[in-house]
Design a protein around this motif. Structure first.
Motif, PDB file in Angstrom:
ATOM      1  N   ILE A  39      -4.357  -5.245   5.802  1.00  0.00           N
ATOM      2  CA  ILE A  39      -4.612  -4.553   4.537  1.00  0.00           C
ATOM      3  C   ILE A  39      -6.103  -4.594   4.216  1.00  0.00           C
ATOM      4  CG2 ILE A  39      -4.145  -4.533   2.047  1.00  0.00           C
ATOM      5  CD1 ILE A  39      -1.399  -5.693   2.638  1.00  0.00           C
ATOM      6  N   LEU A  58       3.634  -0.225   2.459  1.00  0.00           N
ATOM      7  CA  LEU A  58       2.933  -1.199   3.294  1.00  0.00           C
ATOM      8  C   LEU A  58       3.921  -2.027   4.105  1.00  0.00           C
ATOM      9  CD1 LEU A  58       0.209  -2.384   0.760  1.00  0.00           C
ATOM     10  CD2 LEU A  58      -0.200  -1.075   2.868  1.00  0.00           C
ATOM     11  N   ARG A  61       5.033   0.120   6.935  1.00  0.00           N
ATOM     12  CA  ARG A  61       3.948   0.330   7.899  1.00  0.00           C
ATOM     13  C   ARG A  61       3.776  -0.874   8.812  1.00  0.00           C
ATOM     14  NH1 ARG A  61      -2.130   2.204   6.211  1.00  0.00           N
ATOM     15  NH2 ARG A  61      -0.853   3.784   5.185  1.00  0.00           N
ATOM     16  N   VAL A  69       4.218  -8.727   1.968  1.00  0.00           N
ATOM     17  CA  VAL A  69       3.152  -7.844   1.478  1.00  0.00           C
ATOM     18  C   VAL A  69       2.653  -8.312   0.121  1.00  0.00           C
ATOM     19  CG1 VAL A  69       2.645  -5.514   0.645  1.00  0.00           C
ATOM     20  CG2 VAL A  69       3.910  -5.831   2.774  1.00  0.00           C
TER      21      VAL A  69
END
Length: 265
Positions: A39, A58, A61, A69
């Motif tokens: 990130i 996220l 992904r 996350v």
């Protein structure tokens, strides 16, 4: 000769970053930390104020749980690389660099092309307690001012400042001082009191619920706390200042020079 276990520095080596990007020698890192690094790379590719994908996006992904996350985002928020906006996160701007010197907060912020400001919380006058008397150069029971203000940078609340000074030094503080201006400029230009030197101590703390509310942040956010005892040009005690700065929005700089000891060139 190179150490047999050393790795060559990568072309984009950053001397200010953790060694080996914080990865231990055994190579095993917590899953959230690996996600945080990815990130972080995404943040680097975005511009200030741009929105980060949602936690759900996220997680999909990077093929991890949303809690993983969330933990990565929490650390990036605490480090000041992200800031909350609505229900999401956006890329934060660079931290403000405040010099450790007798320059005022106003001067430090202006050097970075930011607009300084202050919101007055209160200006109170009260008999000086024994614990404060020596710091401001008065006897116990003599009147002192307490000036409390929220610090702003481009209208963003970034700190909370409490200043204690003897009423005898600035008897008209409640009359001819503009609360959103520099107190140091007022002392120098209006009152005619020159600054001499100061002792300053820095520590990390958590804000109280009241302080967090005034600054507009979470009580769990680490804060940088500065204690300053200032003296005038003749060496007499002048003021005591307690300033909280948001740890995610501030860093401090100082110039260090060689000190020559007596009898040594």
């Amino acid at each position: 000769m190179d150490h047999p276990n050393s790795d060559p520095s990568p072309p984009d080596f950053d001397p200010g970053a953790p060694v080996r990007s914080g990865i231990p020698e055994h190579g095993r890192v917590p899953k959230y930390y690996a996600v945080k690094a990815r990130i972080g790379a995404l943040i680097g590719a975005l511009g200030e104020g741009e929105s980060l994908p949602t936690e759900r996006d996220l997680a999909l992904r990077y093929e991890v749980s949303r809690e993983t996350v969330r933990q990565a985002l929490r650390e990036l928020l605490l480090e000041g690389r992200l800031r909350r906006q609505g229900r999401g996160s956006v890329v934060a701007g660079p931290k403000l660099e405040q010099p450790l010197s007798l320059a005022s907060y106003t001067e430090g912020v202006r050097r970075q092309n930011r607009r300084p400001g202050r919101n007055l919380i209160g200006l109170d006058r009260f008999p000086c307690p024994a614990a404060l008397a020596a710091d401001v150069g008065v006897r116990t029971g003599e009147p002192v001012w307490h000036l409390e203000r929220v610090l702003l940078a481009d209208d963003e609340r970034v700190g909370l400042e409490s200043t204690y000074v003897a009423v005898s030094r600035v008897p008209r503080l409640d009359v001819d001082f503009e609360p959103d201006s520099s107190f140091y400029s007022y002392l120098r230009d209006v009152v005619g009191v020159p600054f001499g030197d100061a002792d300053e101590r820095i520590e990390t703390v958590l804000a109280t619920p009241r302080e967090a509310l005034l600054i507009g942040t979470s009580p769990a956010l680490p804060m940088l706390l500065l204690h300053r005892l200032s003296r005038d040009g003749s060496g007499q005690p002048l003021e005591r200042v307690r300033t909280l700065f948001r740890g995610d929005r501030f860093s401090f700089t100082a110039h260090l020079g060689q000190r020559t000891e007596p009898g040594r060139a």
